[in-house]
Design an enzyme around this catalytic site. Structure first.
Site, mmCIF file in Angstrom:
data_model
loop_
_atom_site.group_PDB
_atom_site.id
_atom_site.type_symbol
_atom_site.label_atom_id
_atom_site.label_comp_id
_atom_site.label_asym_id
_atom_site.label_seq_id
_atom_site.Cartn_x
_atom_site.Cartn_y
_atom_site.Cartn_z
ATOM 1 N N HIS A 197 -7.107 -32.553 6.180
ATOM 2 C CA HIS A 197 -6.578 -31.099 5.847
ATOM 3 C C HIS A 197 -5.304 -31.091 5.307
ATOM 4 O O HIS A 197 -4.231 -31.067 5.830
ATOM 5 C CB HIS A 197 -6.730 -30.072 7.005
ATOM 6 C CG HIS A 197 -6.664 -28.672 6.571
ATOM 7 N ND1 HIS A 197 -7.013 -27.621 7.455
ATOM 8 C CD2 HIS A 197 -6.079 -28.107 5.388
ATOM 9 C CE1 HIS A 197 -6.584 -26.472 6.750
ATOM 10 N NE2 HIS A 197 -6.307 -26.682 5.578
ATOM 11 N N ARG A 252 -3.096 -26.224 -3.036
ATOM 12 C CA ARG A 252 -2.685 -25.092 -1.979
ATOM 13 C C ARG A 252 -3.485 -23.728 -1.952
ATOM 14 O O ARG A 252 -3.879 -23.071 -2.890
ATOM 15 C CB ARG A 252 -1.313 -24.713 -2.443
ATOM 16 C CG ARG A 252 -0.617 -23.841 -1.618
ATOM 17 C CD ARG A 252 0.832 -23.434 -2.228
ATOM 18 N NE ARG A 252 1.601 -22.790 -1.163
ATOM 19 C CZ ARG A 252 2.907 -22.543 -1.769
ATOM 20 N NH1 ARG A 252 3.617 -22.915 -2.669
ATOM 21 N NH2 ARG A 252 3.510 -21.863 -0.682
ATOM 22 N N ALA A 253 -3.833 -23.599 -0.636
ATOM 23 C CA ALA A 253 -5.151 -22.503 -0.403
ATOM 24 C C ALA A 253 -4.531 -21.288 -0.867
ATOM 25 O O ALA A 253 -5.198 -20.495 -1.331
ATOM 26 C CB ALA A 253 -5.430 -22.604 1.129
ATOM 27 N N TYR A 312 -5.992 -15.820 7.904
ATOM 28 C CA TYR A 312 -6.616 -17.213 7.932
ATOM 29 C C TYR A 312 -7.508 -17.146 9.091
ATOM 30 O O TYR A 312 -8.506 -17.697 9.305
ATOM 31 C CB TYR A 312 -5.602 -18.380 7.942
ATOM 32 C CG TYR A 312 -4.995 -18.965 6.583
ATOM 33 C CD1 TYR A 312 -5.291 -17.986 5.524
ATOM 34 C CD2 TYR A 312 -4.448 -20.078 6.448
ATOM 35 C CE1 TYR A 312 -4.706 -18.452 4.183
ATOM 36 C CE2 TYR A 312 -3.900 -20.413 5.100
ATOM 37 C CZ TYR A 312 -4.149 -19.723 4.248
ATOM 38 O OH TYR A 312 -3.770 -20.023 3.182
ATOM 39 N N HIS A 357 -8.214 -24.843 10.854
ATOM 40 C CA HIS A 357 -7.125 -24.241 12.021
ATOM 41 C C HIS A 357 -7.837 -24.016 13.657
ATOM 42 O O HIS A 357 -7.717 -23.156 14.044
ATOM 43 C CB HIS A 357 -6.860 -22.812 11.458
ATOM 44 C CG HIS A 357 -6.514 -22.695 10.089
ATOM 45 N ND1 HIS A 357 -7.421 -22.022 9.224
ATOM 46 C CD2 HIS A 357 -5.696 -23.525 9.146
ATOM 47 C CE1 HIS A 357 -6.842 -22.326 7.790
ATOM 48 N NE2 HIS A 357 -5.936 -23.146 8.022
ATOM 49 N N GLU A 388 -2.420 -30.013 8.065
ATOM 50 C CA GLU A 388 -2.192 -29.084 7.345
ATOM 51 C C GLU A 388 -0.346 -29.264 7.208
ATOM 52 O O GLU A 388 0.050 -28.108 6.936
ATOM 53 C CB GLU A 388 -2.691 -27.782 7.626
ATOM 54 C CG GLU A 388 -2.601 -26.831 6.220
ATOM 55 C CD GLU A 388 -3.215 -25.526 6.390
ATOM 56 O OE1 GLU A 388 -3.586 -25.040 5.650
ATOM 57 O OE2 GLU A 388 -3.450 -25.305 7.747
#
Length: 342
Positions: free
Chosen positions: A6, A71-72, A194, A223, A284
């Site tokens: 991630h 980039r999310a 998120y 996450h 991340e």
């Protein structure tokens, strides 16, 4: 081997954001659509942003490989129409592919999809195909809420998503279920939006029977799964009330969780509640939480430290989380590494 599944290009050259600002202005009726040809990012620009950031931290933390996607929070599928999303996805995917080409021993590419609110998910299949066949993507990010916090999309178990799932199974790649920017100020993008989305995605899957139709489909909830591990008993009870099998049988052959959980008690809970086979190492890094924890003197997102220190794991289980599970869940990643003698 330490495989981080991630990572996002959160440090992309400033030219990318400047071009996107012009595209957003166009989508809001201000000015002309920017020309892709005007976006110029050199290999040196990419090297500079990677070597000083992600690669530096990977070396410091003894991480070997990162699965690297756009980039999310920049996906922002709610902005503009489908053509805007298609253009933006191609640009971002091409850029991540260039990272993996410039650093082939350290990064493998993940792709975003050109999703757009109220559009048929099947419209993303062409870019998914291009990303895998031409760019070498080993995964895609799938946004369950292209509306950016309004949740207008059907549940992930709806048949409208099936064309994407068919391609994922065909290509043997998992999807990370990852939302993007929230367009509603009441939701903080990387905080509640998120984590709410992670929890919502899991509950959508629990309520349905998606994996009867796609027993080979693999979905990663990032996450740490949001609230899922903390409320595992609640979800088990809800599954019973809905007439579903135990969660291990109903979902855990197909659903996986990463270790983007930024304190030791959180990782300890994750590793005690979720079977080791379903946990994938991830950080991340340079993402939602970028600071150093004053209580430990280490970065919050240095998640390898938490896995190393978890007393509920054996060395064999750590090896699963750090490497073996990723190679099993991401077959194209495994083949890419094997081809390199790794």
């Amino acid at each position: 081997m330490i495989i981080d599944i991630h990572g996002h290009y959160t440090t992309a050259p400033a030219q990318l954001g400047a071009w996107r600002d012009l595209q957003i202005a166009f989508s809001e009726g201000q000015g002309l659509a920017p020309d892709r040809a005007t976006l110029r990012i050199s290999d040196d620009d990419i090297r500079e942003t990677i070597e000083a950031n992600q690669l530096k931290l990977m070396n410091e933390r003894a991480s070997d490989i990162t699965v690297f996607s756009p980039r999310a929070s920049f996906m922002a599928h709610h902005i503009g129409d489908l053509e805007v999303s298609k253009t933006w996805a191609r640009i971002c995917n091409d850029l991540c592919a260039r990272v993996s080409e410039l650093f082939p021993d350290r990064f493998l590419m993940g792709a975003m999809l050109p999703q757009s609110p109220a559009e048929d998910p099947a419209t993303t299949v062409a870019e998914l195909t291009r990303a895998v066949e031409e760019l070498g993507a080993v995964t895609v990010n799938l946004n369950p809420d292209p509306s950016g916090g309004k949740w207008t999309a059907p549940a992930l178990t709806d048949r409208s998503w099936y064309p994407i799932y068919e391609k994922l199974v065909e290509y043997e790649i998992p999807a990370m279920v990852h939302v993007s920017t929230s367009c509603k100020p009441v939701f903080h993008t990387t905080g509640d939006h998120y984590l709410n989305a992670d929890t919502t995605a899991f509950m959508q899957l629990l309520k349905g029977d998606l994996f009867r139709d796609f027993p080979g489909l693999k979905l990663v909830i990032p996450h740490g799964g949001g609230a899922v591990p903390y409320h595992w008993g609640r979800f088990r009870g809800l599954a019973m009330a809905l007439g579903k099998p135990e969660l291990e049988e109903h979902l855990l052959n197909n659903v996986f969780f990463d270790t983007c959980v930024y304190h030791q008690p959180g990782i300890d809970l994750l590793t005690k509640v979720i079977p080791t086979d379903n946990i994938l190492f991830a950080s991340e890094m340079i993402g939602a939480v970028r600071d150093i924890d004053p209580r430990t003197g280490h970065y919050f997102d240095d998640t390898k430290r938490y896995v190393d220190a978890s007393e509920s794991l054996t060395d064999a289980q750590r090896a699963q989380i750090f490497e073996a599970n990723a190679r099993r869940v991401y077959p194209r990643l495994d083949r890419a590494l094997t081809a390199r003698g790794l």
